[in-house]
Write a protein that holds these residues in place. Sequence first.
Motif, mmCIF file in Angstrom:
data_model
loop_
_atom_site.group_PDB
_atom_site.id
_atom_site.type_symbol
_atom_site.label_atom_id
_atom_site.label_comp_id
_atom_site.label_asym_id
_atom_site.label_seq_id
_atom_site.Cartn_x
_atom_site.Cartn_y
_atom_site.Cartn_z
ATOM 1 N N ARG A 96 -9.788 -29.308 22.079
ATOM 2 C CA ARG A 96 -9.364 -30.691 22.354
ATOM 3 C C ARG A 96 -8.873 -31.319 21.045
ATOM 4 N NH1 ARG A 96 -12.477 -34.185 26.699
ATOM 5 N NH2 ARG A 96 -11.097 -32.831 27.940
ATOM 6 N N GLN A 97 -7.622 -31.799 21.055
ATOM 7 C CA GLN A 97 -6.990 -32.343 19.858
ATOM 8 C C GLN A 97 -6.456 -33.740 20.155
ATOM 9 O OE1 GLN A 97 -4.891 -28.955 17.606
ATOM 10 N NE2 GLN A 97 -4.874 -28.201 19.708
ATOM 11 N N VAL A 98 -6.779 -34.664 19.264
ATOM 12 C CA VAL A 98 -6.383 -36.063 19.422
ATOM 13 C C VAL A 98 -5.347 -36.383 18.349
ATOM 14 C CG1 VAL A 98 -7.179 -38.453 19.513
ATOM 15 C CG2 VAL A 98 -8.696 -36.606 20.272
ATOM 16 N N ARG A 158 -5.535 -40.101 27.712
ATOM 17 C CA ARG A 158 -5.727 -41.131 26.697
ATOM 18 C C ARG A 158 -7.171 -41.114 26.220
ATOM 19 N NH1 ARG A 158 -2.573 -44.175 30.532
ATOM 20 N NH2 ARG A 158 -0.453 -44.477 29.744
ATOM 21 N N PRO A 159 -7.395 -41.032 24.918
ATOM 22 C CA PRO A 159 -8.768 -40.982 24.408
ATOM 23 C C PRO A 159 -9.421 -42.353 24.408
ATOM 24 C CG PRO A 159 -7.239 -40.974 22.584
ATOM 25 C CD PRO A 159 -6.399 -40.936 23.840
ATOM 26 N N ALA A 208 -14.092 -37.088 21.290
ATOM 27 C CA ALA A 208 -13.567 -36.147 22.284
ATOM 28 C C ALA A 208 -13.537 -36.723 23.691
ATOM 29 C CB ALA A 208 -14.407 -34.866 22.269
ATOM 30 N N VAL A 242 -12.272 -38.799 26.875
ATOM 31 C CA VAL A 242 -10.982 -39.203 27.413
ATOM 32 C C VAL A 242 -11.215 -40.275 28.470
ATOM 33 C CG1 VAL A 242 -8.872 -38.441 28.575
ATOM 34 C CG2 VAL A 242 -10.060 -36.905 26.985
ATOM 35 N N THR A 299 -4.754 -37.338 23.901
ATOM 36 C CA THR A 299 -5.650 -36.190 23.768
ATOM 37 C C THR A 299 -5.052 -35.008 24.511
ATOM 38 O OG1 THR A 299 -7.645 -37.548 23.582
ATOM 39 C CG2 THR A 299 -7.941 -35.274 24.297
ATOM 40 N N THR A 333 -5.792 -31.076 25.575
ATOM 41 C CA THR A 333 -6.840 -30.063 25.699
ATOM 42 C C THR A 333 -6.208 -28.758 26.161
ATOM 43 O OG1 THR A 333 -8.428 -31.783 26.322
ATOM 44 C CG2 THR A 333 -9.079 -29.492 26.707
ATOM 45 N N THR A 362 -10.789 -31.979 15.375
ATOM 46 C CA THR A 362 -10.444 -31.193 16.553
ATOM 47 C C THR A 362 -11.750 -30.662 17.118
ATOM 48 O OG1 THR A 362 -8.219 -30.581 15.858
ATOM 49 C CG2 THR A 362 -9.348 -29.035 17.296
ATOM 50 N N TYR A 363 -11.853 -30.599 18.451
ATOM 51 C CA TYR A 363 -13.112 -30.277 19.110
ATOM 52 C C TYR A 363 -12.970 -28.973 19.902
ATOM 53 C CZ TYR A 363 -13.640 -35.246 18.111
ATOM 54 O OH TYR A 363 -13.679 -36.462 17.488
ATOM 55 N N HIS A 386 -13.619 -35.424 31.202
ATOM 56 C CA HIS A 386 -13.322 -36.567 30.345
ATOM 57 C C HIS A 386 -14.461 -36.882 29.379
ATOM 58 C CE1 HIS A 386 -15.980 -39.552 32.284
ATOM 59 N NE2 HIS A 386 -15.706 -38.911 33.404
#
Length: 423
Positions: free
Chosen positions: A70-72, A104-105, A109, A111, A151, A153, A173-174, A184
């Motif tokens: 998961r990247q924001v 949308r975050p 992590a 959402v 976000t 994923t 990054t998760y 979410h």
Amino acid sequence: MSLSTGRILPVLTALCLLAPAVPASAATTGHAGPGSWSTAWSAAHHHPVPGNEWDGPNWSVPGFADQSVRQVVRVSAAGSLIRIRLSNRYGGQPLRLTGATIGRPTSGAEVRPGTLRPVTFDLRRSTTVPVGAETTSDPVLLPVRALEAVTVTLYFAGPAAPATFHQDGLTNTYRAEGDHRFDHRAAAFAGETSQSWYHLAGVDVAGSPRTGGTVVTFGDSQTDGYGSTPGANNRYPDQLAERLVATGRPLAVANAGIGGNKLLADSPCYGERGVTRFRRDALGLAGVRVAVVLMGINDIGGGGWPDFGCGASPVVTAGQLIDGHRALIRAARAQGVTIIGVTMPPMKHADNYDTPANERVRDEVNRWIRTGGEYDAVVDLDRVLADPADPDALRPAYDEGDHLHLNDTGATAAAAAVAAQIR
């Protein structure tokens, strides 16, 4: 015939998914206008390398297997449609992506419920990216505002190693075991973080009359943001985007910096040489109108170092660096892209960089950038960031601490100087 609000969204989503994906190599560049695709976030990738004590751990060498990543990221421009680009440029085998989502975050992590959308590739949820290639998703109906985060994923069911990545993301990054594309909640991603980006090469936006193309900032760690506060979006390109938004200039900003990168020499740790990757990482972005170049300090400072496993560092002359800059200028002009040259900031007192010979090369290249008349415009960061009491040194208020990189305040000054040259 009329449609209720509840029926409009599925219909629009279906129409968006039917629109063909546009590969990054075929994206409109140099002549973007309102409604065209523009790259609103990017990461320049390089070979996978093990983590180290300076840059921290990363997951590039082992890659991913039955894991969600998961990247924001923060987009720099508005759009009603969004798409992502994925890279397997430095992979050792075809990259098999089981699926992806975008939303949308809220924080970390997590959402925002109800915002997660599936991402498809040629109308399929899974895709395979060949070795050495990139792929672009289908458009997704997810309106975003300038400077809003999204976000992404990615879920890899089978082994996906090694991972093409960008080491110095300065953003969490998760990673989670199993498939959490549509989860979410943040709980599954607790405890596994990295400050690098993996496979995600870009986020493009379209459909907004307020977005008319992209400014790409190209360079090394001074562009990449080393020295700025992690997680704060205070790199100079981030602050440049904020200034363009605040002054009503409808341009996205994309960051194509790589820490340690050189203009003239390849490195297995710090990316391909600038004269090679410029066409892909800068001119290959969607809607690029302006390229801002700040490069050469690592060629100078690293010249003559032994190979510690990250490639040779030949001694360079000012003439060689100027020839490298000219190659970038020719490439940009051939594509109709405005190119802005940036003088290299002071480096006095920086370990291994500060020698009389290195300073002479830096001064000569800066003099050519400043007075040569070959760039379309010039940003003289050498003078903007210099200590008035010692012009060969960084102003102390701008110094991250190593006398070479900028802190948040220095990045603010750099962004202001660059913004003043963007029309």
